[in-house]
Design a protein around this motif. Structure first.
Motif, PDB file in Angstrom:
ATOM      1  N   ALA A   1       6.092   5.408   4.114  1.00  0.00           N
ATOM      2  CA  ALA A   1       6.598   5.466   5.490  1.00  0.00           C
ATOM      3  C   ALA A   1       7.845   4.600   5.641  1.00  0.00           C
ATOM      4  O   ALA A   1       8.842   5.015   6.241  1.00  0.00           O
ATOM      5  CB  ALA A   1       5.524   5.023   6.478  1.00  0.00           C
TER       6      ALA A   1
ATOM      7  N   LYS B   1       0.868  -1.179   0.000  1.00  0.00           N
ATOM      8  CA  LYS B   1       0.000   0.000   0.000  1.00  0.00           C
ATOM      9  C   LYS B   1       0.905   1.228   0.000  1.00  0.00           C
ATOM     10  O   LYS B   1       1.966   1.229   0.629  1.00  0.00           O
ATOM     11  CB  LYS B   1      -0.881   0.035   1.244  1.00  0.00           C
ATOM     12  CG  LYS B   1      -1.980  -0.977   1.263  1.00  0.00           C
ATOM     13  CD  LYS B   1      -2.831  -0.774   2.510  1.00  0.00           C
ATOM     14  CE  LYS B   1      -3.942  -1.768   2.598  1.00  0.00           C
ATOM     15  NZ  LYS B   1      -4.735  -1.601   3.822  1.00  0.00           N
TER      16      LYS B   1
ATOM     17  N   HIS C   1      10.486   8.620  13.098  1.00  0.00           N
ATOM     18  CA  HIS C   1       9.026   8.493  13.028  1.00  0.00           C
ATOM     19  C   HIS C   1       8.351   9.855  13.157  1.00  0.00           C
ATOM     20  O   HIS C   1       7.400  10.147  12.439  1.00  0.00           O
ATOM     21  CB  HIS C   1       8.520   7.550  14.113  1.00  0.00           C
ATOM     22  CG  HIS C   1       8.956   6.128  13.908  1.00  0.00           C
ATOM     23  ND1 HIS C   1       8.501   5.100  14.673  1.00  0.00           N
ATOM     24  CD2 HIS C   1       9.810   5.553  13.014  1.00  0.00           C
ATOM     25  CE1 HIS C   1       9.036   3.958  14.272  1.00  0.00           C
ATOM     26  NE2 HIS C   1       9.850   4.220  13.278  1.00  0.00           N
TER      27      HIS C   1
ATOM     28  N   VAL D   1       0.805   6.136  13.983  1.00  0.00           N
ATOM     29  CA  VAL D   1       0.351   5.696  12.653  1.00  0.00           C
ATOM     30  C   VAL D   1       1.567   5.324  11.808  1.00  0.00           C
ATOM     31  O   VAL D   1       1.576   4.293  11.117  1.00  0.00           O
ATOM     32  CB  VAL D   1      -0.491   6.797  11.963  1.00  0.00           C
ATOM     33  CG1 VAL D   1      -0.750   6.471  10.502  1.00  0.00           C
ATOM     34  CG2 VAL D   1      -1.808   6.992  12.704  1.00  0.00           C
ATOM     35  N   ILE D   2       2.609   6.142  11.871  1.00  0.00           N
ATOM     36  CA  ILE D   2       3.836   5.873  11.105  1.00  0.00           C
ATOM     37  C   ILE D   2       4.476   4.582  11.594  1.00  0.00           C
ATOM     38  O   ILE D   2       4.900   3.748  10.794  1.00  0.00           O
ATOM     39  CB  ILE D   2       4.828   7.058  11.214  1.00  0.00           C
ATOM     40  CG1 ILE D   2       4.228   8.312  10.571  1.00  0.00           C
ATOM     41  CG2 ILE D   2       6.172   6.716  10.613  1.00  0.00           C
ATOM     42  CD1 ILE D   2       3.843   8.160   9.115  1.00  0.00           C
TER      43      ILE D   2
ATOM     44  N   TYR E   1       3.034   2.053  12.928  1.00  0.00           N
ATOM     45  CA  TYR E   1       2.207   0.944  12.445  1.00  0.00           C
ATOM     46  C   TYR E   1       2.473   0.675  10.963  1.00  0.00           C
ATOM     47  O   TYR E   1       2.599  -0.478  10.541  1.00  0.00           O
ATOM     48  CB  TYR E   1       0.711   1.251  12.667  1.00  0.00           C
ATOM     49  CG  TYR E   1      -0.190   0.230  12.037  1.00  0.00           C
ATOM     50  CD1 TYR E   1      -0.384  -1.012  12.645  1.00  0.00           C
ATOM     51  CD2 TYR E   1      -0.818   0.482  10.828  1.00  0.00           C
ATOM     52  CE1 TYR E   1      -1.201  -1.974  12.054  1.00  0.00           C
ATOM     53  CE2 TYR E   1      -1.635  -0.462  10.237  1.00  0.00           C
ATOM     54  CZ  TYR E   1      -1.824  -1.690  10.851  1.00  0.00           C
ATOM     55  OH  TYR E   1      -2.621  -2.632  10.257  1.00  0.00           O
ATOM     56  N   ARG E   2       2.573   1.738  10.161  1.00  0.00           N
ATOM     57  CA  ARG E   2       2.792   1.571   8.722  1.00  0.00           C
ATOM     58  C   ARG E   2       4.157   0.921   8.445  1.00  0.00           C
ATOM     59  O   ARG E   2       4.268   0.049   7.583  1.00  0.00           O
ATOM     60  CB  ARG E   2       2.707   2.920   8.002  1.00  0.00           C
ATOM     61  CG  ARG E   2       1.294   3.469   7.937  1.00  0.00           C
ATOM     62  CD  ARG E   2       1.261   4.816   7.273  1.00  0.00           C
ATOM     63  NE  ARG E   2      -0.092   5.364   7.245  1.00  0.00           N
ATOM     64  CZ  ARG E   2      -0.392   6.556   6.762  1.00  0.00           C
ATOM     65  NH1 ARG E   2       0.552   7.344   6.269  1.00  0.00           N
ATOM     66  NH2 ARG E   2      -1.633   6.977   6.775  1.00  0.00           N
TER      67      ARG E   2
ATOM     68  N   SER F   1       3.984  -2.700   9.497  1.00  0.00           N
ATOM     69  CA  SER F   1       3.179  -3.472   8.536  1.00  0.00           C
ATOM     70  C   SER F   1       3.966  -3.740   7.264  1.00  0.00           C
ATOM     71  O   SER F   1       3.933  -4.860   6.728  1.00  0.00           O
ATOM     72  CB  SER F   1       1.886  -2.731   8.200  1.00  0.00           C
ATOM     73  OG  SER F   1       1.096  -2.581   9.355  1.00  0.00           O
ATOM     74  N   ALA F   2       4.674  -2.743   6.771  1.00  0.00           N
ATOM     75  CA  ALA F   2       5.485  -2.915   5.562  1.00  0.00           C
ATOM     76  C   ALA F   2       6.574  -3.955   5.818  1.00  0.00           C
ATOM     77  O   ALA F   2       6.802  -4.853   4.993  1.00  0.00           O
ATOM     78  CB  ALA F   2       6.107  -1.585   5.151  1.00  0.00           C
TER      79      ALA F   2
ATOM     80  N   GLU G   1       0.802   4.103   1.480  1.00  0.00           N
ATOM     81  CA  GLU G   1       1.166   4.699   2.773  1.00  0.00           C
ATOM     82  C   GLU G   1       2.206   3.862   3.520  1.00  0.00           C
ATOM     83  O   GLU G   1       3.063   4.385   4.207  1.00  0.00           O
ATOM     84  CB  GLU G   1      -0.054   4.976   3.650  1.00  0.00           C
ATOM     85  CG  GLU G   1      -0.894   3.771   3.999  1.00  0.00           C
ATOM     86  CD  GLU G   1      -2.162   3.641   3.163  1.00  0.00           C
ATOM     87  OE1 GLU G   1      -3.042   2.863   3.564  1.00  0.00           O
ATOM     88  OE2 GLU G   1      -2.268   4.311   2.136  1.00  0.00           O
ATOM     89  N   TYR G   2       2.156   2.531   3.363  1.00  0.00           N
ATOM     90  CA  TYR G   2       3.168   1.666   3.977  1.00  0.00           C
ATOM     91  C   TYR G   2       4.529   1.888   3.311  1.00  0.00           C
ATOM     92  O   TYR G   2       5.550   2.014   3.970  1.00  0.00           O
ATOM     93  CB  TYR G   2       2.793   0.186   3.839  1.00  0.00           C
ATOM     94  CG  TYR G   2       1.573  -0.274   4.608  1.00  0.00           C
ATOM     95  CD1 TYR G   2       0.875   0.576   5.454  1.00  0.00           C
ATOM     96  CD2 TYR G   2       1.121  -1.580   4.490  1.00  0.00           C
ATOM     97  CE1 TYR G   2      -0.237   0.132   6.157  1.00  0.00           C
ATOM     98  CE2 TYR G   2       0.006  -2.032   5.188  1.00  0.00           C
ATOM     99  CZ  TYR G   2      -0.669  -1.167   6.013  1.00  0.00           C
ATOM    100  OH  TYR G   2      -1.773  -1.611   6.703  1.00  0.00           O
TER     101      TYR G   2
END
Length: 175
Positions: free
Chosen positions: A129, A123, A140, A153-154, A156-157, A160-161, A125-126
């Motif tokens: 970041a 994604k 961050h 949020v950063i 988390y992104r 996740s990436a 945004e992932y």
């Protein structure tokens, strides 16, 4: 006749000292303001005074200031030019050989292709970041400010990436 006397007096130590006292600070300041501290303006100013002393018989008292400032400025320009050459030389890839086996090179290229493929499928945004953090080294909080979101949020992104990359790529690790 007056010019000949002035030419002789610039080689006089007391006259030279007066010239030094009168112009040395201004010359250093001029070089510092124009080029910054990275090119050692005090050293270049000293070198200009040495050249003035070496050429004291050729330079009249009235031309001393102009000689000093022109010489010092030219020295700084030469230094800037030299630094550009050094930087360009450092950026060249000088290694024309490798100790790596052809198999390793092929594996590395294949891994890079898979990495870029997985990265491009993340994604947006992932991916943004993750790259801002891992490639550009941004913190961050800096990324959060750039993207207009919170640090959580950063975090988390990026996590996740990383998780997706680790799942999709065998042996994927990041420091």
């Amino acid at each position: 006749m007056l010019k000949k006397e002035i030419n002789k007096t610039i080689c006089d130590e007391l006259v030279f000292k007066r010239i030094y006292d009168k112009y040395s600070k201004n010359l250093c300041d001029f070089l510092y303001y124009k080029y910054g501290a990275q090119f050692n303006p005090k050293d270049k100013a000293q070198d200009a005074f040495i050249k003035l002393w070496d050429n004291c018989k050729k330079i009249s008292y009235s031309k001393a200031k102009s000689f000093l400032f022109t010489t010092a400025n030219n020295m700084m320009l030469n230094e800037v030019k030299h630094q550009k050459v050094v930087l360009k030389h450092q950026q060249l890839n000088h290694k024309h050989y490798t100790n790596e086996s052809p198999e390793f090179i092929l594996e590395k290229e294949q891994f890079l292709e898979r990495y870029n493929h997985v990265l491009s499928n993340l994604k947006e945004e992932y991916r943004v970041a993750f790259l801002l953090n891992k490639v550009e080294g941004k913190k961050h909080s800096e990324i959060a400010e750039i993207l207009g979101v919170t640090s959580k949020v950063i975090e988390y992104r990026i996590y996740s990436a990383f998780k997706i990359l680790k799942t999709e790529l065998e042996g994927f690790k990041i420091k």
